[in-house]
Design an enzyme around this catalytic site. Structure first.
Site, PDB file in Angstrom:
ATOM      1  N   LEU A   1       0.832  -1.215   0.000  1.00 25.23           N
ATOM      2  CA  LEU A   1       0.000   0.000   0.000  1.00 25.23           C
ATOM      3  C   LEU A   1       0.862   1.259   0.000  1.00 25.23           C
ATOM      4  CD1 LEU A   1       0.101   1.418   3.025  1.00 25.23           C
ATOM      5  CD2 LEU A   1      -1.449  -0.413   3.610  1.00 25.23           C
TER       6      LEU A   1
ATOM      7  N   CYS B   1       9.499   4.066   3.871  1.00 21.71           N
ATOM      8  CA  CYS B   1       9.794   2.817   3.159  1.00 21.71           C
ATOM      9  C   CYS B   1      10.988   2.891   2.208  1.00 21.71           C
ATOM     10  CB  CYS B   1       8.559   2.357   2.411  1.00 21.71           C
ATOM     11  SG  CYS B   1       7.269   1.810   3.538  1.00 21.71           S
TER      12      CYS B   1
END
Ligand code: NAD
Length: 443
Positions: A151, A261
């Site tokens: 996501l 991330c």
């Protein structure tokens, strides 16, 4: 299905809520008491479009609960997701203490067979480590599934409910079938559920993020070169992206990637490679380019003012690492604003959502404008760092009236350089052609 989700952050909260939305009975667990209390009081600790109403609906329907009691959640669930953080250590390797701690806690609480699903991003071989930790803590049977999450913050709910693909790394066919059943409501349009072994699933996540990060760094270098050779990266981007083998997404140059991330996953993959005696050169370059690109707007402002930023009022639009999130982890705004402050500039910033997050980082070292235009009063330059939609079509006349000098350094290429010049602005984007502010400095 009865599901426990351990770790109720961006990933865990979205995953737990979406599983509840498809009819499952979900218990979200976190060690952070304050977070759980907030959620129990109907408040959402993070900003993510659409999440609040989904949580509300599923809590009301009693499919979604929040607790700090991991043991209770594990006892009532067949599937236990681990969604805790994996922050980077000094050497770039992810710190697995939360992951392994959660696995041990799940094992201790088990009273029968469980499927333990690793959703946090973890290096190749972690599933084996989890097996080892769990075997030492329980005699009950279990399977460990690697199910990385893809996501995107800012579109997390939509991504989770309609994933491009679901990756399931599992050695056991039965438990892979249970996982497929769990995800089947989200792939009704035919997107694939890919089953593979644990190690391939673990590597898939890092390979995807590192490839996206490399693409960003590559285009940032193309943009920097475009400025030097007098080309326009917007034209180049379209010419390149129209090749069906390349495609248009992730070709937008900017101020470098941030977030929780890409930076950490690029480092972690590089670390894994190193551990195996392999020098993954593209990762090193991706990282190095990004570190420099994060300072590009500062450098442009620094050059424009000929190194003299002391006491100058600088306006900043956008602090979040990307639009539609309040997350500022590794955000380029941190590098930019910190460099401005180090050089004595006075910064007044506006972000539609991330103001509270920014306060935790900058404290009272900068001013926080409540409204977009308030940031501009008396400013000698505007730096645009995040491409929030509300910045795309501003009232340029109002901006010019408010600013002490009509100078824009646009880190997201939101405006047409020729149009802004015609409106009387000195404008500099990333790799786009237009009159350069440094050329017209002092006029
Ligand atoms: P986060 O920091 O927002 O949330 C982690 C949560 O885990 C925190 O609330 C923390 O209190 C809790 N926690 C830590 N130890 C715990 C324990 N033993 N028991 C219960 N709760 C515990 O992190 P995040 O952004 O949700 O990321 C989680 C993982 O997912 C990371 O590995 C990340 O790389 C990965 N991931 C993140 C994203 C993203 O966009 N944020 C996307 C894909 C994958």
């Amino acid at each position: 299905m009865k599901i426990a989700v351990v770790g109720t952050g961006y990933v865990g909260l979205v995953a737990g809520t979406c599983f509840a939305e498809s009819g499952n009975d979900v218990t979200c667990v976190d060690v952070d008491q304050a977070k759980i209390e907030l959620l129990r009081a109907g408040k959402v600790p993070i900003y993510e479009p659409g999440l609040e109403e989904l949580i509300k609906r599923n809590v009301e329907e009693e499919r979604l609960k929040f607790t700090t009691n991991l043991g209770e959640a594990v006892k009532r669930s067949l599937i236990c997701f681990i969604c805790v953080g994996t922050p980077p250590k000094a050497d770039g390797a992810p710190d697995l203490k939360y992951v392994l701690g959660a696995a041990a806690d799940i094992a201790k609480a088990m009273d029968g067979y469980r499927i333990v699903v690793m959703k946090s991003t973890v290096p190749v071989g972690t599933a084996d480590k989890i097996r080892g930790v769990m075997k030492a803590a329980t005699d009950h049977e279990f399977d460990v599934v690697s199910n990385p999450e893809f996501l995107k913050e800012g579109a997390a709910v939509e991504d989770f409910l309609k994933p491009d693909r679901v990756v399931i790394g599992a050695g056991d066919v039965r438990c892979a079938a249970i996982m497929k059943e769990l995800y089947s409501p989200f792939v009704r349009t035919g997107n694939p559920i890919l089953t593979m072994d644990n190690r391939s699933a673990e590597l898939t996540k890092y390979a995807a993020n590192a490839l996206l990060a490399a693409r960003i760094s590559f285009m940032n270098e193309v943009a920097n070169l475009a400025e030097l050779v007098g080309a326009d990266v917007n034209d180049v981007r379209q010419g390149v992206g129209s090749d069906a083998r390349i495609g248009h997404s992730f070709l937008f140059p900017g101020v470098g990637y941030g977030g929780s991330c890409f930076p950490k996953d690029v480092d972690a993959l590089g670390h894994t490679a190193k551990e195996h005696g392999y020098d993954f050169k593209i990762l090193t370059a991706t990282n190095a380019v990004n570190r420099e690109q994060k300072r590009i707007l500062f450098k442009k402002a620094h050059d424009y003012f000929k190194g003299d930023l002391k006491g100058r009022k600088i306006a900043v639009w956008g602090l979040a690492f990307k639009p539609r999130t309040d997350d500022m982890r590794e955000a380029p705004s941190i590098d930019t604003v910190s460099a401005l402050l180090e050089h004595g500039a006075r910064v007044r910033a506006f972000d539609p959502i991330a103001r509270d997050t920014a306060r935790k980082i900058f404290g009272d070292r900068i001013e926080y404008a409540k409204k977009q235009y308030d940031a501009l009063e008396g400013a000698e330059a505007l730096l645009i760092i995040t491409e929030w939609n509300e910045f795309r079509r501003p009232d340029f006349e109002r901006m010019k009236a408010l600013m002490a000098r009509p100078v824009i350094f646009d880190g997201r290429n939101l405006y047409d350089p020729k149009r802004t010049a015609a409106l009387g602005f000195e404008y500099s984007g990333i790799g786009v052609r237009g009159p350069s502010p440094s050329e017209t400095a002092g006029k």
